[in-house]
Design a protein around this motif. Structure first.
Motif, PDB file in Angstrom:
ATOM      1  N   VAL A  85       0.845  -1.202   0.000  1.00  0.00           N
ATOM      2  CA  VAL A  85       0.000   0.000   0.000  1.00  0.00           C
ATOM      3  C   VAL A  85       0.878   1.249   0.000  1.00  0.00           C
ATOM      4  CG1 VAL A  85      -1.649   1.333   1.388  1.00  0.00           C
ATOM      5  CG2 VAL A  85      -1.996  -1.113   1.034  1.00  0.00           C
ATOM      6  N   GLY A  86       1.949   1.232   0.787  1.00  0.00           N
ATOM      7  CA  GLY A  86       2.867   2.375   0.827  1.00  0.00           C
ATOM      8  C   GLY A  86       3.542   2.603  -0.518  1.00  0.00           C
ATOM      9  N   ALA A  87       3.935   1.513  -1.174  1.00  0.00           N
ATOM     10  CA  ALA A  87       4.576   1.629  -2.489  1.00  0.00           C
ATOM     11  C   ALA A  87       3.582   2.165  -3.519  1.00  0.00           C
ATOM     12  CB  ALA A  87       5.119   0.284  -2.929  1.00  0.00           C
ATOM     13  N   ALA A  88       2.330   1.710  -3.439  1.00  0.00           N
ATOM     14  CA  ALA A  88       1.311   2.196  -4.367  1.00  0.00           C
ATOM     15  C   ALA A  88       1.040   3.678  -4.149  1.00  0.00           C
ATOM     16  CB  ALA A  88       0.031   1.384  -4.210  1.00  0.00           C
ATOM     17  N   ALA A  89       1.009   4.100  -2.891  1.00  0.00           N
ATOM     18  CA  ALA A  89       0.781   5.512  -2.580  1.00  0.00           C
ATOM     19  C   ALA A  89       1.946   6.363  -3.085  1.00  0.00           C
ATOM     20  CB  ALA A  89       0.587   5.699  -1.085  1.00  0.00           C
ATOM     21  N   ALA A  90       3.157   5.865  -2.897  1.00  0.00           N
ATOM     22  CA  ALA A  90       4.335   6.601  -3.368  1.00  0.00           C
ATOM     23  C   ALA A  90       4.330   6.696  -4.889  1.00  0.00           C
ATOM     24  CB  ALA A  90       5.604   5.913  -2.874  1.00  0.00           C
ATOM     25  N   ALA A  91       3.947   5.612  -5.552  1.00  0.00           N
ATOM     26  CA  ALA A  91       3.888   5.630  -7.021  1.00  0.00           C
ATOM     27  C   ALA A  91       2.828   6.616  -7.502  1.00  0.00           C
ATOM     28  CB  ALA A  91       3.597   4.228  -7.542  1.00  0.00           C
ATOM     29  N   ALA A  92       1.696   6.655  -6.812  1.00  0.00           N
ATOM     30  CA  ALA A  92       0.634   7.593  -7.189  1.00  0.00           C
ATOM     31  C   ALA A  92       1.095   9.035  -6.998  1.00  0.00           C
ATOM     32  CB  ALA A  92      -0.617   7.321  -6.368  1.00  0.00           C
ATOM     33  N   LEU A  93       1.828   9.289  -5.924  1.00  0.00           N
ATOM     34  CA  LEU A  93       2.341  10.633  -5.674  1.00  0.00           C
ATOM     35  C   LEU A  93       3.353  11.032  -6.733  1.00  0.00           C
ATOM     36  CD1 LEU A  93       2.316  13.084  -3.818  1.00  0.00           C
ATOM     37  CD2 LEU A  93       4.098  11.989  -2.468  1.00  0.00           C
TER      38      LEU A  93
END
Length: 115
Positions: A85-93
């Motif tokens: 989830v953290g990696a997905a959030a970072a990718a979205a940012l």
């Protein structure tokens, strides 16, 4: 002459508790299995070895061993989910910053700083 009166014999003393090596450590391991599963696993293994050497069964150590393994596996699964989830959030940012460009941006009331 009268026959002497005898008092009934005293009741037998209760049997001494049989010490089961590793049992107390097994109970402690159950507590640690819930609080700190890795420590609980180590204590459960030690309790199991002590009981096995004495040739007795140690149910608390078996319970602690099982609980420790379950909680360790659950902890690993939660860590993987949180990382994903953290990696997905970072990718979205990063994608948002690529679209917006460098600078400070206000998107739906959220301030995003892109360098």
């Amino acid at each position: 002459m009268s026959e002497p009166q005898y008092a009934p014999p005293p009741p037998p003393a209760p049997a001494a508790a049989v010490e089961q090596p590793g049992r107390t450590l097994g109970i402690v391991a159950i507590v640690f299995a819930i609080i700190m599963p890795v420590v609980g696993l180590i204590l459960a293994i030690v309790a199991k070895v002590q009981s096995k050497r004495a040739g007795v069964k140690n149910t608390p150590s078996t319970v602690a061993l099982t609980l420790s393994i379950i909680f360790i596996v659950l902890g690993i699964i939660v860590a993987i989910i949180v990382a994903a989830v953290g990696a997905a959030a970072a990718a979205a940012l990063l994608q948002q910053c690529a679209t917006l460009g460098t600078g400070i941006h206000d998107v739906n009331g959220v301030t995003i700083t892109c360098n």
